[in-house]
Design a protein around this motif. Structure first.
Motif, short mmCIF file in Angstrom:
data_model
loop_
_atom_site.label_atom_id
_atom_site.label_comp_id
_atom_site.label_asym_id
_atom_site.label_seq_id
_atom_site.Cartn_x
_atom_site.Cartn_y
_atom_site.Cartn_z
N SER A 158 -12.87 -18.70 -9.17
CA SER A 158 -12.54 -18.07 -10.44
C SER A 158 -13.01 -16.62 -10.39
N ILE A 159 -12.08 -15.68 -10.37
CA ILE A 159 -12.40 -14.28 -10.05
C ILE A 159 -11.81 -13.34 -11.10
N ILE A 160 -12.57 -12.32 -11.45
CA ILE A 160 -12.09 -11.22 -12.27
C ILE A 160 -12.04 -9.97 -11.39
N LEU A 161 -10.92 -9.28 -11.42
CA LEU A 161 -10.80 -7.97 -10.76
C LEU A 161 -10.58 -6.92 -11.84
N VAL A 162 -11.52 -5.99 -11.96
CA VAL A 162 -11.38 -4.87 -12.89
C VAL A 162 -11.02 -3.66 -12.05
N GLY A 163 -9.82 -3.13 -12.23
CA GLY A 163 -9.38 -2.05 -11.36
C GLY A 163 -8.34 -1.16 -12.00
N THR A 164 -7.81 -0.24 -11.20
CA THR A 164 -6.77 0.67 -11.64
C THR A 164 -5.67 0.65 -10.59
N ALA A 165 -4.60 -0.13 -10.86
CA ALA A 165 -3.53 -0.32 -9.87
C ALA A 165 -4.10 -0.76 -8.53
N ALA A 166 -5.04 -1.69 -8.56
CA ALA A 166 -5.75 -2.13 -7.35
C ALA A 166 -4.90 -3.13 -6.59
N ALA A 167 -3.80 -2.65 -6.02
CA ALA A 167 -2.82 -3.52 -5.38
C ALA A 167 -3.36 -4.18 -4.12
N VAL A 168 -4.01 -3.40 -3.26
CA VAL A 168 -4.50 -3.94 -1.99
C VAL A 168 -5.55 -5.02 -2.24
N GLU A 169 -6.50 -4.77 -3.14
CA GLU A 169 -7.51 -5.76 -3.46
C GLU A 169 -6.88 -7.03 -4.05
N THR A 170 -5.87 -6.85 -4.92
CA THR A 170 -5.21 -7.99 -5.54
C THR A 170 -4.59 -8.91 -4.50
N GLY A 226 -0.75 0.78 -14.07
CA GLY A 226 -1.49 -0.07 -13.15
C GLY A 226 -1.23 -1.54 -13.41
N ALA A 227 -1.23 -1.93 -14.67
CA ALA A 227 -0.96 -3.33 -15.01
C ALA A 227 0.44 -3.73 -14.58
N ALA A 228 1.39 -2.81 -14.69
CA ALA A 228 2.77 -3.11 -14.25
C ALA A 228 2.82 -3.32 -12.74
N VAL A 229 2.05 -2.55 -11.98
CA VAL A 229 1.97 -2.73 -10.53
C VAL A 229 1.47 -4.13 -10.19
N ARG A 284 0.84 -1.20 0.00
CA ARG A 284 0.00 0.00 0.00
C ARG A 284 0.87 1.26 0.00
N SER A 285 1.85 1.29 0.91
CA SER A 285 2.72 2.46 1.02
C SER A 285 3.49 2.69 -0.28
N LYS A 286 4.03 1.62 -0.86
CA LYS A 286 4.84 1.73 -2.07
C LYS A 286 3.99 2.22 -3.25
N VAL A 287 2.83 1.63 -3.44
CA VAL A 287 1.99 1.97 -4.60
C VAL A 287 1.42 3.38 -4.46
N GLU A 288 1.04 3.76 -3.24
CA GLU A 288 0.55 5.12 -3.03
C GLU A 288 1.65 6.14 -3.28
#
Length: 260
Positions: free
Chosen positions: A99-111, A133-136, A69-73
């Motif tokens: 089987s899960i889909i996550l649609v997000g924007t750099a959603a690191a914590v949720e991932t 975001g995808a790179a994160v 969280r700290s790094k991505v923020e």
């Protein structure tokens, strides 16, 4: 993989939408009397309760998640509520989603919370329209690859472009967060992608997450892109006779919807 007939959402969670009257009458807002009842003390207590729950959720996160969280923020990617992500972890375990889909924007914590909830199995597909975001997300997958046998893939594409390519009736759970463009596009594909009894969970449904939020759904004059998208989504869900849903005050608001 859970079969279409055996997906457990319908057995564990039942949602019933109220569809009487127009969209305006369904969400009329507090009356003057209700404002009197919800006095300053009530609002103060609700605010303190939210802070207590959020602080507790942050404290309970393992050190890796706090570091992420700290790094991505620090890289400029705002992260969602800790209590919200913790709830997603519990929900996945409760219903046995695999089987899960996550649609997000750099959603690191949720991932990280989703991978933890899958307990070394299942599959997670993360769809992120931003290359940063995808790179994160890919960096997180690389960090956790030796710890987990969960099948993980990150796709740099918009929800509207990528979701129609996925197999129908193949997913237990869709989680949506991040940019405004993620919400309606995900909802429009959800009934096709989900197994019978599957569910879609939309986070930040009150529109509070962004640091520049002007009040989101609670402010009638807030007309930024995400607030407008959230209003459209709520109206669409309310008017859809094939959808049952509930809006709950966890984190910055969550909408859980199932199709029948």
């Amino acid at each position: 993989m859970i079969s279409r007939k055996s997906c457990p959402f319908s057995a564990v969670i039942s949602f019933k939408a109220h569809r009487t009257g127009s969209a305006a009458t369904r969400h009329p807002g507090p009356t003057p009397l209700e404002y009197d009842i919800m006095n300053k003390t009530s609002y103060t207590n609700l605010s303190k309760a939210w802070e207590f729950i959020e602080s507790r959720a942050v404290d309970e996160q393992r050190s890796y998640l706090q570091e992420i969280r700290s790094k991505v923020e620090s890289q400029g990617h705002e992260q969602g509520s800790a209590a919200q992500a913790s709830f997603l972890n519990t929900l996945i375990r409760l219903v046995g989603a695999r089987s899960i889909i996550l649609v997000g924007t750099a959603a690191a914590v949720e991932t990280v919370q989703i991978i933890d909830a899958l307990q070394g199995g299942g599959q997670l597909t993360v769809v992120d329209s931003s290359s940063d975001g995808a790179a994160v997300i890919r960096a997180i997958f690389n960090d956790l690859d030796d710890e987990s046998d969960t099948r993980m893939r990150a796709v740099n594409a918009s929800a509207g472009v990528f979701l129609p390519r996925l197999n129908a009736e193949d997913y237990d759970l869709i989680i949506v967060t991040g940019d405004a463009s993620n919400y309606l596009a995900s909802y429009q594909q959800s009934s096709r992608l989900l197994k019978q009894g599957g569910a879609t969970v939309f986070t930040d449904m009150l529109g509070f997450q962004a640091s520049d939020s002007q009040g989101g759904l609670l402010n009638p004059v807030d007309r930024d892109a995400k607030t407008l998208e959230l209003r459209k989504l709520l109206s669409m869900v309310d008017d859809d006779e094939t959808t049952d849903s509930t809006l709950i005050p966890i984190g910055t608001g969550m909408l859980i919807a199932t199709h029948h």
